[in-house]
Design a protein around this motif. Structure first.
Motif, mmCIF file in Angstrom:
data_model
loop_
_atom_site.group_PDB
_atom_site.id
_atom_site.type_symbol
_atom_site.label_atom_id
_atom_site.label_comp_id
_atom_site.label_asym_id
_atom_site.label_seq_id
_atom_site.Cartn_x
_atom_site.Cartn_y
_atom_site.Cartn_z
ATOM 1 N N TYR A 70 -5.280 5.708 1.952
ATOM 2 C CA TYR A 70 -4.824 4.766 2.969
ATOM 3 C C TYR A 70 -5.470 5.129 4.307
ATOM 4 O O TYR A 70 -5.342 6.263 4.773
ATOM 5 C CB TYR A 70 -3.296 4.802 3.065
ATOM 6 C CG TYR A 70 -2.731 3.971 4.185
ATOM 7 C CD1 TYR A 70 -2.970 2.601 4.252
ATOM 8 C CD2 TYR A 70 -1.960 4.551 5.180
ATOM 9 C CE1 TYR A 70 -2.450 1.834 5.283
ATOM 10 C CE2 TYR A 70 -1.428 3.792 6.201
ATOM 11 C CZ TYR A 70 -1.684 2.433 6.248
ATOM 12 O OH TYR A 70 -1.172 1.682 7.264
ATOM 13 N N TYR A 99 -3.410 6.992 7.020
ATOM 14 C CA TYR A 99 -2.783 8.264 6.656
ATOM 15 C C TYR A 99 -3.017 9.337 7.729
ATOM 16 O O TYR A 99 -2.104 10.080 8.080
ATOM 17 C CB TYR A 99 -3.308 8.742 5.307
ATOM 18 C CG TYR A 99 -2.725 10.047 4.861
ATOM 19 C CD1 TYR A 99 -1.425 10.110 4.384
ATOM 20 C CD2 TYR A 99 -3.448 11.226 4.937
ATOM 21 C CE1 TYR A 99 -0.868 11.307 3.974
ATOM 22 C CE2 TYR A 99 -2.909 12.428 4.535
ATOM 23 C CZ TYR A 99 -1.614 12.464 4.056
ATOM 24 O OH TYR A 99 -1.065 13.650 3.669
ATOM 25 N N TYR A 124 0.845 -1.182 0.000
ATOM 26 C CA TYR A 124 0.000 0.000 0.000
ATOM 27 C C TYR A 124 0.883 1.236 0.000
ATOM 28 O O TYR A 124 2.063 1.170 0.326
ATOM 29 C CB TYR A 124 -0.915 0.003 1.229
ATOM 30 C CG TYR A 124 -0.142 -0.048 2.534
ATOM 31 C CD1 TYR A 124 0.296 1.120 3.146
ATOM 32 C CD2 TYR A 124 0.179 -1.255 3.130
ATOM 33 C CE1 TYR A 124 1.029 1.084 4.315
ATOM 34 C CE2 TYR A 124 0.912 -1.305 4.306
ATOM 35 C CZ TYR A 124 1.322 -0.135 4.900
ATOM 36 O OH TYR A 124 2.057 -0.173 6.058
ATOM 37 N N PRO A 171 1.348 4.425 1.993
ATOM 38 C CA PRO A 171 0.900 5.056 3.232
ATOM 39 C C PRO A 171 0.758 6.577 3.137
ATOM 40 O O PRO A 171 0.199 7.193 4.033
ATOM 41 C CB PRO A 171 1.996 4.672 4.231
ATOM 42 C CG PRO A 171 3.207 4.471 3.398
ATOM 43 C CD PRO A 171 2.715 3.912 2.091
#
Length: 184
Positions: free
Chosen positions: A33, A36, A26, A28
């Protein structure tokens, strides 16, 4: 409960985190996300305490998301992230490129055995202090090398449970639990 505590070890913790970070893929630093907001919030909390110049060491940095965020905000500082998981450090290396920071490096080392080679202006521990087997000895051993500490532990318990029933996933009253653990 005692069985679970006896079966935990530094090696099993490293294996758990290696498996966790090996499968995650992923970004971040994307608004998409879910973590985050936490990355930004933790960085916002620590940013005012960053030194005017010098070295910041993030112990138990995991994939280095918060470390990268802080390094991007303060290119005048030197950052070092330390974690025992090779998969986390590999992800942290890719996060350096994602966040495009040049003032940061990561090393795969056992945090409990880490000794700084130079004076450290600030040590950060984001959700990693509870992994230490002997926290008082750890703090005593590193204190001669460290000017300041920044510790953020989320609103979790020593059982590994995590309450997300309120907006903030950490609260000030948990600091008493952490202080008691350090004193012990």
């Amino acid at each position: 409960l005692n069985w679970a505590r006896r079966s935990w070890s530094t090696a099993s913790d490293r294996e758990f985190h290696d498996d966790l970070y090996r499968i995650d893929n992923y970004d971040p630093f994307s608004w998409a996300y879910p973590g985050y907001t936490t990355i930004r919030r933790f960085a916002d909390i620590v940013e005012p305490f960053l030194p005017g110049r010098g070295v910041v060491v993030d112990l138990g940095c995991g994939p280095g998301e918060i470390t990268c965020e802080l390094a991007a905000r303060r290119p005048d500082l030197s950052f070092l992230g330390i974690d025992h998981s090779t998969a986390a450090i590999a992800k942290a290396q890719s996060n350096i490129a994602r966040r495009n920071v040049a003032n940061l490096r990561f090393e795969c080392l056992n945090v409990e055995e880490y000794v700084p080679q130079t004076a450290v202006d600030l040590v950060t521990l984001f959700d990693s202090f509870h992994h230490l087997l002997e926290p008082a000895a750890f703090v005593s051993r590193l204190s001669p090398h460290v000017a300041r500490w920044a510790l953020i532990e989320p609103r979790g318990s020593w059982l590994g449970t995590w309450r997300k029933d309120i907006d903030f996933d950490w609260i000030a009253q948990d600091l008493d639990k952490i202080r008691a653990r350090v004193a012990a």
